[in-house]
Scaffold this motif. Structure first.
Motif, PDB file in Angstrom:
ATOM      1  N   SER A 424     -52.529 -24.452  12.713  1.00 52.97           N
ATOM      2  CA  SER A 424     -52.725 -23.025  12.957  1.00 52.97           C
ATOM      3  C   SER A 424     -53.626 -22.419  11.889  1.00 52.97           C
ATOM      4  N   ASN A 425     -53.578 -22.940  10.651  1.00 53.35           N
ATOM      5  CA  ASN A 425     -54.538 -22.476   9.639  1.00 53.35           C
ATOM      6  C   ASN A 425     -55.959 -22.837  10.025  1.00 53.35           C
ATOM      7  N   ALA A 426     -56.123 -24.082  10.524  1.00 56.14           N
ATOM      8  CA  ALA A 426     -57.469 -24.546  10.889  1.00 56.14           C
ATOM      9  C   ALA A 426     -58.051 -23.684  11.999  1.00 56.14           C
ATOM     10  N   ILE A 427     -57.178 -23.150  12.846  1.00 59.18           N
ATOM     11  CA  ILE A 427     -57.652 -22.265  13.920  1.00 59.18           C
ATOM     12  C   ILE A 427     -57.891 -20.864  13.363  1.00 59.18           C
ATOM     13  N   LYS A 428     -56.874 -20.389  12.602  1.00 62.15           N
ATOM     14  CA  LYS A 428     -56.907 -19.025  12.083  1.00 62.15           C
ATOM     15  C   LYS A 428     -58.112 -18.787  11.177  1.00 62.15           C
ATOM     16  N   PHE A 429     -58.419 -19.771  10.328  1.00 60.02           N
ATOM     17  CA  PHE A 429     -59.485 -19.565   9.343  1.00 60.02           C
ATOM     18  C   PHE A 429     -60.800 -20.210   9.780  1.00 60.02           C
ATOM     19  N   ASN A 430     -60.956 -20.405  11.111  1.00 52.64           N
ATOM     20  CA  ASN A 430     -62.176 -21.023  11.636  1.00 52.64           C
ATOM     21  C   ASN A 430     -63.174 -19.926  11.995  1.00 52.64           C
ATOM     22  N   ALA A 453     -59.171 -31.274  10.127  1.00 49.83           N
ATOM     23  CA  ALA A 453     -60.419 -30.736   9.562  1.00 49.83           C
ATOM     24  C   ALA A 453     -60.883 -29.562  10.421  1.00 49.83           C
ATOM     25  N   ASP A 454     -61.525 -28.594   9.779  1.00 49.42           N
ATOM     26  CA  ASP A 454     -62.009 -27.443  10.553  1.00 49.42           C
ATOM     27  C   ASP A 454     -63.437 -27.104  10.159  1.00 49.42           C
ATOM     28  N   THR A 455     -64.021 -26.187  10.925  1.00 52.04           N
ATOM     29  CA  THR A 455     -65.400 -25.771  10.640  1.00 52.04           C
ATOM     30  C   THR A 455     -65.401 -24.323  10.156  1.00 52.04           C
ATOM     31  N   PHE A 471     -47.020 -17.569  -1.584  1.00 50.38           N
ATOM     32  CA  PHE A 471     -47.568 -16.207  -1.405  1.00 50.38           C
ATOM     33  C   PHE A 471     -49.044 -16.097  -1.770  1.00 50.38           C
ATOM     34  N   GLU A 472     -49.723 -17.196  -2.042  1.00 52.53           N
ATOM     35  CA  GLU A 472     -51.157 -17.146  -2.362  1.00 52.53           C
ATOM     36  C   GLU A 472     -51.931 -17.110  -1.047  1.00 52.53           C
ATOM     37  N   ARG A 473     -52.694 -16.029  -0.838  1.00 53.07           N
ATOM     38  CA  ARG A 473     -53.399 -15.912   0.435  1.00 53.07           C
ATOM     39  C   ARG A 473     -54.908 -15.920   0.239  1.00 53.07           C
ATOM     40  N   LEU A 474     -55.377 -16.119  -0.975  1.00 56.94           N
ATOM     41  CA  LEU A 474     -56.812 -16.111  -1.292  1.00 56.94           C
ATOM     42  C   LEU A 474     -57.434 -14.853  -0.700  1.00 56.94           C
ATOM     43  N   ALA A 475     -58.483 -15.027   0.130  1.00 61.29           N
ATOM     44  CA  ALA A 475     -59.152 -13.821   0.632  1.00 61.29           C
ATOM     45  C   ALA A 475     -58.592 -13.360   1.978  1.00 61.29           C
ATOM     46  N   ALA A 476     -57.539 -14.057   2.451  1.00 64.50           N
ATOM     47  CA  ALA A 476     -57.080 -13.794   3.816  1.00 64.50           C
ATOM     48  C   ALA A 476     -56.613 -12.348   4.019  1.00 64.50           C
ATOM     49  N   ASP A 477     -55.962 -11.785   2.972  1.00 63.10           N
ATOM     50  CA  ASP A 477     -55.472 -10.418   3.113  1.00 63.10           C
ATOM     51  C   ASP A 477     -56.628  -9.445   3.311  1.00 63.10           C
ATOM     52  N   GLY A 482     -53.728 -12.511   9.651  1.00 60.57           N
ATOM     53  CA  GLY A 482     -52.267 -12.481   9.513  1.00 60.57           C
ATOM     54  C   GLY A 482     -51.723 -13.729   8.827  1.00 60.57           C
ATOM     55  N   GLY A 483     -50.583 -13.605   8.197  1.00 61.49           N
ATOM     56  CA  GLY A 483     -49.950 -14.766   7.567  1.00 61.49           C
ATOM     57  C   GLY A 483     -49.048 -14.332   6.439  1.00 61.49           C
ATOM     58  N   THR A 484     -48.347 -15.294   5.884  1.00 67.93           N
ATOM     59  CA  THR A 484     -47.383 -14.964   4.828  1.00 67.93           C
ATOM     60  C   THR A 484     -47.756 -15.578   3.486  1.00 67.93           C
ATOM     61  N   GLY A 485     -48.687 -16.529   3.496  1.00 74.45           N
ATOM     62  CA  GLY A 485     -49.032 -17.209   2.239  1.00 74.45           C
ATOM     63  C   GLY A 485     -47.978 -18.222   1.820  1.00 74.45           C
ATOM     64  N   LEU A 486     -47.114 -18.595   2.762  1.00 77.95           N
ATOM     65  CA  LEU A 486     -46.049 -19.543   2.406  1.00 77.95           C
ATOM     66  C   LEU A 486     -46.213 -20.896   3.091  1.00 77.95           C
ATOM     67  N   GLY A 487     -47.038 -20.919   4.157  1.00 79.66           N
ATOM     68  CA  GLY A 487     -47.131 -22.127   4.984  1.00 79.66           C
ATOM     69  C   GLY A 487     -47.497 -23.368   4.196  1.00 79.66           C
ATOM     70  N   LEU A 488     -48.541 -23.275   3.377  1.00 76.84           N
ATOM     71  CA  LEU A 488     -49.003 -24.469   2.661  1.00 76.84           C
ATOM     72  C   LEU A 488     -48.026 -24.851   1.550  1.00 76.84           C
ATOM     73  N   ALA A 489     -47.484 -23.823   0.865  1.00 80.57           N
ATOM     74  CA  ALA A 489     -46.512 -24.107  -0.211  1.00 80.57           C
ATOM     75  C   ALA A 489     -45.334 -24.880   0.377  1.00 80.57           C
TER      76      ALA A 489
HETATM   77  P1  ADP Z   1     -51.040 -18.132   5.382  1.00 79.24           P
HETATM   78  O1  ADP Z   1     -51.860 -18.907   6.352  1.00 79.24           O
HETATM   79  O2  ADP Z   1     -49.794 -17.595   5.980  1.00 79.24           O
HETATM   80  O3  ADP Z   1     -51.802 -17.107   4.642  1.00 79.24           O
HETATM   81  P2  ADP Z   1     -50.842 -20.612   3.966  1.00 79.24           P
HETATM   82  O4  ADP Z   1     -49.956 -21.004   2.855  1.00 79.24           O
HETATM   83  O5  ADP Z   1     -50.802 -21.423   5.196  1.00 79.24           O
HETATM   84  O6  ADP Z   1     -50.498 -19.120   4.264  1.00 79.24           O
HETATM   85  O7  ADP Z   1     -52.305 -20.577   3.414  1.00 79.24           O
HETATM   86  C1  ADP Z   1     -52.576 -19.922   2.194  1.00 79.24           C
HETATM   87  C2  ADP Z   1     -54.006 -19.452   2.150  1.00 79.24           C
HETATM   88  O8  ADP Z   1     -54.883 -20.567   2.073  1.00 79.24           O
HETATM   89  C3  ADP Z   1     -54.458 -18.707   3.372  1.00 79.24           C
HETATM   90  O9  ADP Z   1     -54.119 -17.350   3.302  1.00 79.24           O
HETATM   91  C4  ADP Z   1     -55.961 -18.927   3.353  1.00 79.24           C
HETATM   92  O10 ADP Z   1     -56.598 -17.998   2.484  1.00 79.24           O
HETATM   93  C5  ADP Z   1     -56.086 -20.312   2.750  1.00 79.24           C
HETATM   94  N1  ADP Z   1     -56.271 -21.345   3.799  1.00 79.24           N
HETATM   95  C6  ADP Z   1     -55.302 -22.085   4.363  1.00 79.24           C
HETATM   96  N2  ADP Z   1     -55.829 -22.948   5.251  1.00 79.24           N
HETATM   97  C7  ADP Z   1     -57.143 -22.729   5.283  1.00 79.24           C
HETATM   98  C8  ADP Z   1     -58.254 -23.300   6.012  1.00 79.24           C
HETATM   99  N3  ADP Z   1     -58.065 -24.260   6.909  1.00 79.24           N
HETATM  100  N4  ADP Z   1     -59.483 -22.806   5.756  1.00 79.24           N
HETATM  101  C9  ADP Z   1     -59.674 -21.829   4.855  1.00 79.24           C
HETATM  102  N5  ADP Z   1     -58.689 -21.253   4.128  1.00 79.24           N
HETATM  103  C10 ADP Z   1     -57.445 -21.697   4.339  1.00 79.24           C
END
Ligand code: ADP
Length: 765
Positions: A424-430, A453-455, A471-477, A482-489
């Motif tokens: 879902s990240n690969a789709i969301k951040f594509n 892998a994503d593009t 809770f680290e969301r980088l530039a996503a906010d 949308g997201g919580t910043g918890l998925g990858l952790a």
């Molecule tokens: P969330 O997706 O809920 O924000 P995640 O823990 O899954 O939380 O991801 C943390 C952050 O890492 C995301 O907010 C996004 O900034 C970055 N990230 C995760 N996956 C990708 C990806 N495939 N491409 C680019 N950035 C990503």
């Protein structure tokens, strides 16, 4: 050569061969006799042979006997005898005085005298040689002694400087228990006067205590006293406090016995190390660690408790919103409800993830690792994300055919969760019209590597360092994604909990590649599916054809209301409610319902206990039971299924799932008078009218029938906030008027004291 065969050598020097021959004949029995007429040759002989006695004639042509013997004295230690006539008396006196000769033989000689003189001279020569040898030996020994004394002095000096420079104290005692040596470090601990102190006074004199107490250390148990008894001991801790160390110090002592060459103990040596600081830092470190662990546990518990607490109201929000969504609402209201649902599900996702994280961090994440068929997990995850990808024009390509039939060691649910997070990240951040590629490859050490892998826009180096932080969301906010910043952790912690590793590579502007590796396993286990039902909704008209009785054992009013509202669509279905486990069991026995919904947290007994009682009683043994719980741990679900639950449903309740289960459990158009519907209605039983379908409104409560005195007692219990008294009074009301009793109980249980108070006041007016 023995003494009997040994003959001393006599050298005879004379220029007259007859004399030489006669002396030879005279001495040859007792001596090795060497004769020569040449004094020079004689001197050479002296250099090379062991000559005991030299006999030299005074009168020789080239060299006088005296001169020759004088020369001989410098060459060897032989006893020198001059043969001379009295004519040479002056020379003889000179030779004797100068020590050139030991003796002389006057001419003409008496053969017997000559022989005696030579024998004496040989004895003398032997003595001289022996004395000389002895002197040499003594000299050598003295030299060796001097050398070893010097070495000993040097060693003592080195040892002394080692002892002086040591930070550890060194104390040496003799076998009588007298302190014989203290190095400066030891003196700083116990004072200079300590040397000479006797063992029986050590503890008092040095101020040695049992650590952590004010008790003096027993003298005979002190480490050095033990060493004197031949013991070796290391790391014995003592507390030292005396006028030299008024603040006290904690020391660690190593002791050894001192032994002599025969192995007998002759005292003891102690090395004392000051561990005050080390112990102090160790204590501080341990305290800090304990504090950190306590704080972490408290945080995890808080998160866990909060998540549970949040789920309960969320249960109502989502449940009732779902019900509303099923109703015939206008477009605007329908969109409002969808917003509530969207917000609610986001909150639910957040709570679930926080709960998971809290569990992982508290070490409570329970996993059920088993061999999982990789194609199952991947297909399930892909099925779930494909619609989302489609909506965003993202193409998903998956290449796992080569490994489709292989099994990895994983917890099925958690593996799916990780795959879903990455996909879902690969789709969301594509980017739009982008691509997601899933691949499986054999990795090293018998592991399978799964890559997503994503593009998308990629992640810079700084981002990569923090990406697995909660809770680290980088530039996503900023980008409003949308997201919580918890998925990858969570994914990282889950993969690691399954014994795997997870990582990421990325290139800004090109895309990212997330991968994780899990151990491959050979054997497959039977896949287990924890009951999940997906079904469409039954049209309202058909709902009327379902018949039966459902018993809902639950103490939470909102949940009861939700089920009541769902069942309002099914006029043929009767609902029995029990807010306590015991009542639930009674109702189950008397009414034999067709289906029991059982909450696990009940006020009087655990839901699990209720389930076991139901399964043991032949009257209720076969009634299907669905357990409802906010605890989504697989181990709990498995346990309850093993105890006889047909399903384990997690809260917040999924309305569609409840409806699907209801329709599966209750047959359509059941004949009247079925066994499950028999018996008189219970106080907590009530039917549902078709017109109540899907609309929830507070019940109309009339308290007019309640005697005034009871009402007043109720009012004062509400005002005083006395829940126990209130419960008792409500029970009395329920006996007289079950419906009012139930309504009051609902309000009291949800602490709606204001409403209760208003109600009671209204009636009073
Ligand atoms: P969330 O997706 O809920 O924000 P995640 O823990 O899954 O939380 O991801 C943390 C952050 O890492 C995301 O907010 C996004 O900034 C970055 N990230 C995760 N996956 C990708 C990806 N495939 N491409 C680019 N950035 C990503």
């Amino acid at each position: 050569m023995t003494d009997q065969t040994y003959k001393p050598t006599v050298l005879v020097v004379d220029d007259e061969p007859q004399i030489l021959a006669s002396i030879h004949a005279l001495l040859e029995d007792d001596f090795d006799v060497v004769v020569t007429t040449d004094a020079m040759e004689a001197a050479e002989l002296l250099k090379n042979a062991q000559i005991a006695v030299i006999l030299a004639d005074q009168r020789m042509p080239n060299l006088s006997g005296g001169e020759f013997l004088s020369k001989a004295r410098e060459i060897c230690d032989a006893t020198r005898i001059l043969i001379t006539g009295y004519v040479d008396i002056d020379a003889l006196i000179r030779a004797v005085n100068d020590g050139q000769i030991h003796s002389y033989v006057p001419k003409p000689w008496e053969p017997a005298n000559l022989k005696v003189t030579v024998l004496k001279a040989a004895t003398y020569a032997k003595e001289v040689t022996q004395r000389k040898k002895a002197a040499e030996i003594v000299a050598e020994q003295q030299e060796a002694l001097a050398r070893s004394e010097a070495a000993y002095r040097e060693q003592t000096k080195i040892l002394r400087s080692v002892l002086d420079s040591m930070g550890d104290g060194v104390l040496v005692t003799d076998d009588g228990g007298k302190m014989v040596l203290l190095n400066p470090a030891a003196e700083q601990m116990v004072g200079r006067s300590a040397a000479g102190t006797h063992q029986s006074e050590w503890a008092e004199r040095y101020g040695i205590y049992v650590p952590g107490t004010d008790t003096l250390y027993p003298n005979d148990k002190l480490p050095l006293a033990r060493a004197m008894r031949g013991e070796t001991a290391d790391g014995i801790e003592l507390y030292v406090r005396n006028r030299h160390r008024p603040d006290g110090m904690l020391v660690s002592v190593n002791v050894r016995p001192l032994k002599d060459d025969s192995g007998e103990t002759k005292g003891g040596v102690a090395v004392v190390h000051d561990i005050t600081l080390a112990k102090y830092s160790e204590d501080i470190l341990r305290q800090a660690k304990e504090e950190a662990e306590r704080a972490n546990r408290a945080k995890s518990e808080f998160l866990s408790r909060m998540s549970h607490e949040l789920r309960t109201p969320l249960n109502s929000i989502l449940g009732f919103a779902q019900l509303l969504a099923l109703a015939d609402l206008g477009v605007q209201h329908q969109s409002n409800v969808q917003q509530i649902l969207k917000g609610g599900y986001h909150l639910l996702e957040l709570i679930n993830e926080v709960l998971d994280l809290a569990r992982v961090e508290a070490g409570q994440l329970s996993l059920s690792p088993e061999p999982v068929l990789i194609s199952d997990a991947v297909k399930e995850a892909l099925d779930l994300v494909r619609p989302i990808a489609g909506a965003q024009n993202i193409t998903i390509s998956a290449d796992f055919s080569a490994h489709a039939e292989r099994y990895v060691h994983a917890d099925r649910q958690r593996l799916k969760q990780v795959l879903l997070n990455l996909l879902s990240n690969a789709i969301k951040f594509n980017r739009s019209n982008g691509m997601v590629v899933l691949r499986c490859d054999q990795a090293l050490n018998g592991r399978l590597r799964i890559e997503v892998a994503d593009t998308g826009s990629g992640i810079d180096d700084e981002g990569l360092k923090k990406i697995f932080t909660p809770f680290e969301r980088l530039a996503a906010d900023r980008n409003a994604i949308g997201g919580t910043g918890l998925g990858l952790a969570l994914s990282k912690r889950m993969v690691e909990a399954m014994g795997g590793t997870i990582g990421v590579e990325s290139m800004v502007g090109v895309g990212s590649r997330f991968y994780f590796e899990l151990a491959l396993v050979e054997h497959a286990a039977e896949p287990r599916i924890i009951g999940a039902f997906h079904s469409g909704l039954t049209a309202l008209g058909q709902a009327a054809s379902y018949q039966g009785t459902i018993l809902y054992i639950e103490d939470n009013i909102s949940n009861i209301r939700l089920i009541e509202q769902i069942l309002a669509r099914y006029p043929g279905v009767r609902l029995l409610e029990a807010m306590r486990g015991k009542l639930g069991l009674e109702l189950a026995n008397t009414h034999r319902p067709d289906w029991i919904l059982l909450d696990l947290h009940l006020p009087d007994m655990g839901g699990e206990e209720v389930l076991r009682a139901l399964r043991q009683d032949p009257r209720t043994q076969t009634i299907p039971v669905s357990v409802l719980s906010a605890d989504a741990t697989p181990s709990q679900a498995n346990r309850l299924q093993a105890a006889g639950a047909r399903e384990y449903l997690t809260k917040p309740l999924d309305v569609r799932q409840i409806i699907a289960l209801l329709e599966k459990t209750l047959q359509r158009e059941r004949p009247e008078n079925q066994p499950g519907a028999s018996g008189p209605p219970s106080p907590e039983q009530h039917g549902h009218q078709p017109d109540a379908a899907l609309r929830w409104a507070p019940e109309t409560i009339t308290l007019a029938g309640i005697p005034t005195e009871l009402r007043q007692q109720l009012r004062s219990a509400v005002q005083d906030g006395e829940k126990d008294r209130l419960d008792q009074l409500i029970a009395t009301v329920a006996n007289q008027d079950p419906q009012s009793g139930r309504a009051l109980k609902n309000l009291a249980d949800s602490y709606e004291y204001d409403t209760l108070s208003n109600l009671l006041n209204e009636v009073a007016q």
